[in-house]
Design an enzyme around this catalytic site. Structure first.
Site, PDB file in Angstrom:
ATOM      1  N   ASP A 122       0.835  -1.206   0.000  1.00 59.16           N
ATOM      2  CA  ASP A 122       0.000   0.000   0.000  1.00 59.16           C
ATOM      3  C   ASP A 122       0.873   1.261   0.000  1.00 59.16           C
ATOM      4  OD1 ASP A 122      -2.349   1.647   0.439  1.00 59.16           O
ATOM      5  OD2 ASP A 122      -3.307  -0.166   1.188  1.00 59.16           O
ATOM      6  N   ASP A 176     -10.556   3.022  -3.185  1.00 63.59           N
ATOM      7  CA  ASP A 176     -11.237   1.771  -2.819  1.00 63.59           C
ATOM      8  C   ASP A 176     -12.640   1.690  -3.417  1.00 63.59           C
ATOM      9  OD1 ASP A 176      -9.001   1.560  -1.307  1.00 63.59           O
ATOM     10  OD2 ASP A 176     -10.037   1.047   0.541  1.00 63.59           O
TER      11      ASP A 176
HETATM   12  C1  GAL Z   1      -6.466   0.613   1.644  1.00 60.09           C
HETATM   13  C2  GAL Z   1      -6.541  -0.307   0.458  1.00 60.09           C
HETATM   14  C3  GAL Z   1      -7.561  -1.361   0.793  1.00 60.09           C
HETATM   15  C4  GAL Z   1      -7.118  -2.104   2.030  1.00 60.09           C
HETATM   16  C5  GAL Z   1      -6.884  -1.139   3.185  1.00 60.09           C
HETATM   17  C6  GAL Z   1      -6.282  -1.806   4.398  1.00 60.09           C
HETATM   18  O1  GAL Z   1      -5.598   1.623   1.356  1.00 60.09           O
HETATM   19  O2  GAL Z   1      -6.903   0.413  -0.670  1.00 60.09           O
HETATM   20  O3  GAL Z   1      -7.741  -2.217  -0.307  1.00 60.09           O
HETATM   21  O4  GAL Z   1      -5.944  -2.805   1.744  1.00 60.09           O
HETATM   22  O5  GAL Z   1      -6.020  -0.101   2.782  1.00 60.09           O
HETATM   23  O6  GAL Z   1      -6.160  -0.930   5.460  1.00 60.09           O
END
Ligand code: GAL
Length: 676
Positions: A409, A487
């Site tokens: 991430d 997301d």
């Molecule tokens: C976000 C990501 C999600 C998930 C989440 C976990 O940034 O886009 O898919 O992984 O973090 O905290």
């Protein structure tokens, strides 16, 4: 609270500025904000789009509407409205992010009545006051101010109407769709053997090889393979091929599956070289169902369900743990409290994951593969320990445990990329971007290099929402797939807003490098609070069809222990999945627009071509489609309905007509090949 009561509270008496009549104040946040459309997230009452108190330029507001560019909210003023006022600006939750700039525009009966000019993060709120005398319908608009929608968190704070008569009401962008009951199109797989899945598989020299032949048909099936290269062995009962191949090159193998009713075979190409993920990864990820509640037990149950449901027989492979396998920086949940790393700096999983290697072994024994999640900053998006300054050690640990996939991430790294102090307490997890492209690329170069140094193939999945046009450089840092968006959530707004905006990245997809419009939102999803997907059945057909046309990684996001027949039927249509897994690796683009209808075209390795006819409108669309020649088709054509797995009558490209009935928000998915 009962809604009538809530509504009554929203009114208070005030004196009209327009003379003798008594005016009422109607707060915007007391109207139905769900009618709004916006580029990201859901509309929020009295909160920012991310659910924080509304705050602009350091000033907090109790009331208002938190949204995101590009945003539109239509309000019918019902006569008598006199004034609209608000304090507008970018919400402080974006932490001064340079990418966030928006413009607020108020339109009345089609005319611009007020506009804020471009507003940036951190700027004080601007007061908006608009005279509404004679205006019938109002549109509150938030544009991206010309620089894209990233981090455009926009607040209409203290927004209210003064009315002398009538009652303003928001108008939904689209009337609600008619109810559609689940209906299954995928024919049952035959009892005779059929080998499904991709025709090609990439592996690096010397890496452990694991491939399970996906085959449907009555069990027991006996598997065999002709020309299986030396170094590999096939388990004839499970269909698992294991071993190692040291010499780069291509091997043309024939896979066979036999049961008491018949035999199937299929050519299969093994490519030993630098590139892996020659077709988009297919599997499951824990985030969209379990989010911060995930545990080893849940992950093992997901792996079991992948096998028991039969999905493994259609090529579904990865079982990926997302955030929350590590300890948390400040959670009070005792299962998330503990050391972040041991004395040697090795990451320590939280108490819900007592045996990472055991879990990965368990997944492998089922013939599946295992995935994990981290972030380049000190903390993940959820606030758990991440890889900052331990990248090499983490890559080694993941390999030692036996993981095959890493989703990496961006969270909390933004602060570092923007020059902040990585050791500061409560470093912001979200909001910051790098100063320049090199700064955005750097952390992925670092992790990409260390993953490549491991003696196993680890799919590298970048999750930085498309920053710095990741599709242009993701491959150069050993990335196999990269998120192109924020997301996804299980609404039509989110699905269509993401799915139909992928064209700019599409030309960059190729075997080993895939654009990722985020995970699947069918089945029981809910980020820790399960509910059936809010997409209706037609929208779910659109979702799977579009993701397959886009050559997207397919990661199921639901609780697989709670599959229903409809959801399974969406995920086990081998002819639809074959589009996604096509070895040419070309991503579809929109080639025609006709009102609400969008036509997507994807070229295929066998010379055929898939056409997806999508209807973005709220009512069924009927078309006599006669533009096959415009799309470059020639001669007599075979048309196959992929969901129904049946042929239509052949058509002639020059004057043939495809009669189409496309449900509201639905799809018709055809494969076109030359007729014999
Ligand atoms: C976000 C990501 C999600 C998930 C989440 C976990 O940034 O886009 O898919 O992984 O973090 O905290």
């Amino acid at each position: 609270m009962n809604s009538r009561f809530a509504y009554a509270l929203g009114f208070s008496l005030a004196w009209s500025t327009a003379g003798m009549a008594t005016a009422e104040t109607v707060w915007l946040d007391d109207l139905n904000l769900a009618a709004a459309t916006q580029g990201w997230g859901d509309p929020h009452k009295n909160q920012s789009v991310e659910g924080h108190p509304l705050t602009i330029g350091g000033k907090r507001f109790e009331r208002g509407f938190g949204t995101h560019a590009a945003g539109l909210l239509r309000v019918n003023l019902d006569g008598g409205a006199q004034k609209f006022s608000a304090s507008v600006g970018v919400d402080d939750e974006v932490n001064g992010n340079a990418a966030s700039s928006v413009e607020f525009i108020v339109r009345g009966d089609g005319r611009v009545l007020w506009q804020s000019g471009a507003m940036r993060a951190g700027a004080p709120a601007k007061d908006c006051e608009v005279d509404l005398a004679g205006v019938k319908s109002l549109v509150l608009e938030v544009s991206d101010a010309g620089d894209g929608e990233n981090f455009d968190h926009a607040d209409w704070a203290d927004a209210k109407f003064e009315t002398a008569a009538g009652r303003p009401a928001t108008v939904p962008a689209e009337p609600p769709l008619a109810f559609v009951a689940p209906y299954m199109l995928t024919p049952a797989a035959p009892a005779t053997p059929r080998i499904n899945g991709a025709n090609v598989f990439g592996v690096r020299p010397g890496s452990p090889f694991l491939f399970t032949i996906p085959a449907t048909g009555d069990r027991p099936i006996k598997f065999s393979a002709i020309h299986l290269p030396h170094g590999l062995k096939l388990d004839s009962v499970t269909g698992q091929i294991t071993g190692t191949l040291n010499k780069p090159g291509q091997y043309l193998v024939t896979l066979r599956a036999k049961n008491s009713l018949g035999e199937a075979e299929k050519p299969f190409r093994i490519v030993v070289g630098n590139q892996i993920a020659l077709t988009p990864p297919m599997g499951w990820n824990s985030w969209n169902c379990f989010a911060g509640a995930v545990s080893e037990e849940m992950v093992k149950s997901a792996a079991d369900a992948m096998v028991k449901s039969g999905l493994i027989n259609h090529g579904w492979t990865y079982i990926n743990v997302d955030d929350y396998w590590q300890n948390h920086r400040d959670s009070q949940d005792p299962t998330l409290r503990g050391p972040f790393r041991n004395r040697d700096g090795v990451i320590v999983p939280n108490s819900r994951f007592p045996d990472m290697k055991g879990m990965a072994d368990y997944i492998h024994n089922l013939g599946l593969k295992a995935g994990l999640y981290s972030s380049p900053g000190p903390w993940t998006c959820g606030g758990c320990a991440a890889s900052w300054q331990h990248e090499e050690q983490d890559a080694q640990t993941y390999a030692k445990w036996g993981f095959d996939y890493l989703k990496y991430d961006w969270c909390s790294y933004g602060e570092i990329a923007a020059g902040g102090d990585p050791n500061a307490k409560n470093i912001p997890l979200w909001g910051k971007t790098a100063k320049d492209d090199a700064g955005a690329i750097f952390p992925y170069q670092v992790m990409g290099k260390f993953l490549r140094e491991q003696n196993r193939d680890i799919v590298f999945s970048l999750c930085q929402y498309g920053m710095a046009d990741v599709w242009k450089w993701g491959g150069s840092v050993n990335g196999n797939c990269w998120r192109t968006t924020g997301d996804i959530v299980d609404t039509w707004k989110s699905l269509s807003g993401i799915g139909f905006k992928q064209d700019q990245a599409a030309p960059f997809a190729q075997p080993g490098n895939w654009n990722d419009p985020d995970m699947l939102i069918v089945g029981q999803v809910g980020w820790g609070n399960l509910h059936p997907s809010r997409l209706n059945p037609d929208e779910q057909y659109t979702h799977i069809s579009l993701w397959c046309l886009l050559s997207a990684p397919l990661l199921i996001g639901c609780d697989m222990t709670k599959f229903d027949d409809f959801t399974l039927s969406l995920l086990e249509n081998d002819e639809v999945l074959a589009l996604d897994q096509d070895e040419l690796g070309k991503e579809a683009m929109c080639v025609l627009k006709d009102g609400d209808v969008r036509v997507y075209e994807k070229d295929l390795a066998d010379g055929g071509c898939a056409l997806g006819f999508f209807n973005l409108g709220p009512a069924a669309a009927n078309r006599q489609f006669n533009q096959l020649a415009t799309l470059g088709f020639k001669g007599k054509l075979r048309v196959r309905d992929l969901w129904r797995q049946s042929n239509l009558p052949d058509v002639d490209a020059a004057n043939g007509i495809l009669p189409l009935t496309i449900p509201a928000h639905g799809v018709v998915l055809y494969k076109i090949t030359a007729a014999k």
